[in-house]
Design an enzyme around this catalytic site. Structure first.
Site, mmCIF file in Angstrom:
data_model
loop_
_atom_site.group_PDB
_atom_site.id
_atom_site.type_symbol
_atom_site.label_atom_id
_atom_site.label_comp_id
_atom_site.label_asym_id
_atom_site.label_seq_id
_atom_site.Cartn_x
_atom_site.Cartn_y
_atom_site.Cartn_z
ATOM 1 N N ASP A 1 0.887 -1.160 0.000
ATOM 2 C CA ASP A 1 0.000 0.000 0.000
ATOM 3 C C ASP A 1 0.932 1.219 0.000
ATOM 4 O O ASP A 1 2.130 1.084 0.268
ATOM 5 C CB ASP A 1 -0.872 -0.038 1.269
ATOM 6 C CG ASP A 1 -1.683 1.231 1.456
ATOM 7 O OD1 ASP A 1 -2.278 1.700 0.467
ATOM 8 O OD2 ASP A 1 -1.719 1.744 2.594
ATOM 9 N N ASP B 1 -0.144 5.039 0.983
ATOM 10 C CA ASP B 1 -0.399 6.021 2.043
ATOM 11 C C ASP B 1 -0.308 5.358 3.418
ATOM 12 O O ASP B 1 -1.032 4.403 3.697
ATOM 13 C CB ASP B 1 -1.791 6.636 1.862
ATOM 14 C CG ASP B 1 -1.917 7.417 0.552
ATOM 15 O OD1 ASP B 1 -0.953 8.097 0.186
ATOM 16 O OD2 ASP B 1 -2.978 7.338 -0.084
HETATM 17 C C1 G6P Z 1 -5.717 6.095 0.228
HETATM 18 C C2 G6P Z 1 -5.867 6.901 1.493
HETATM 19 C C3 G6P Z 1 -7.282 7.412 1.629
HETATM 20 C C4 G6P Z 1 -7.721 8.133 0.360
HETATM 21 C C5 G6P Z 1 -7.628 7.181 -0.817
HETATM 22 C C6 G6P Z 1 -8.051 7.827 -2.141
HETATM 23 O O1 G6P Z 1 -6.328 4.869 0.418
HETATM 24 O O2 G6P Z 1 -5.527 6.124 2.617
HETATM 25 O O3 G6P Z 1 -7.339 8.284 2.741
HETATM 26 O O4 G6P Z 1 -9.062 8.595 0.483
HETATM 27 O O5 G6P Z 1 -6.279 6.748 -0.918
HETATM 28 O O6 G6P Z 1 -7.136 8.824 -2.486
HETATM 29 P P1 G6P Z 1 -7.325 9.813 -3.707
HETATM 30 O O7 G6P Z 1 -5.957 10.402 -3.895
HETATM 31 O O8 G6P Z 1 -7.737 8.997 -4.908
HETATM 32 O O9 G6P Z 1 -8.367 10.797 -3.347
HETATM 33 MG MG MG Z 2 -2.698 3.084 3.694
#
Ligand code: G6P
Ligand code: MG
Length: 213
Positions: A10, A12
């Protein structure tokens, strides 16, 4: 040596900490709609895709929103988020991340990225680590976000590795659930009492030890 043939990360909260930027952008958006937003609420959004996160926030609003209004609000949040991540650099790599990626490469395993963020390619570029991955899932092509297994299964199939031969690395409860329902070994980054479904939990990639799993 490792019993795995691929490691799927993953992004983030595992390789870089974008959670604070998501927090700032969601907080401004939520408050513009009269919805209280704090760090605790933000925790529950980790690993949840953009529209899913917005739905959770707007559930506390005093009125309902049309699909068009929701798309417009998601776009406002995303443009703010993109402004915030534009200043990221390799200094934003979490401790141990590059070492973990290099250890997986040195062991001869394939490396994938399974993030539901549609900004993942931008973030990898800012961090300067795009070429460390054999395959990066394009979140725009994923129909079902985490905890559905789709994104990890896609990464495995594109890497040409059976799910049972993959190690998945995640910081979010929804992400660990996605890895487990894909039939993979789950390495959690965080706290064991939060990531209860993970096979092993470490506090950061600084503790990553491929031979131990
Ligand atoms: C990751 C983060 C989320 C976020 C998602 C979508 O999973 O942990 O907090 O909402 O990505 O991100 P984006 O950049 O597509 O809005
Ligand atoms: Mg994450």
């Amino acid at each position: 040596m490792s019993r795995f043939k691929a490691v799927i990360f993953d992004l983030d909260g595992v390789i870089t900490d974008t959670a604070h930027y998501h927090y700032l952008a969601w907080k401004q958006l939520a408050e513009s709609q009269g919805v209280h937003f704090d760090h605790e609420f933000n925790e529950g959004l980790k690993g949840i895709d953009r529209m899913g996160s917005l739905d959770l926030i707007l559930a506390s609003a005093t009125r309902s929103y049309t699909p068009e209004e929701k798309l417009a609000l998601a776009d406002v949040k995303n443009r703010h988020y993109q402004e915030l991540i534009a200043t990221m650099s390799s200094a934003d790599l979490l401790p141990g991340a590059v070492e973990a990626l290099d250890a997986v490469r040195a062991a001869g395993l394939r490396i994938g990225l399974a993030s539901v963020s549609k900004n993942a390619f931008t973030v990898l570029g800012r961090l300067g680590i795009t070429d460390k991955f054999d395959y990066v899932v394009d979140a725009a092509t994923i129909a079902r976000g985490k905890p559905d297994p789709e994104i990890f299964l896609r990464a495995a199939s594109e890497l040409g590795v059976a799910p049972a031969d993959c190690l998945g690395v995640e910081d979010a409860v929804a992400g660990v659930a996605s890895i487990k329902s894909a039939g993979m070994f789950a390495l959690g980054i965080g706290h064991p009492f939060v990531l209860t479904q993970a096979d092993v939990v470490i506090t950061s990639l600084k503790e990553f030890n491929l031979a131990a799993y």
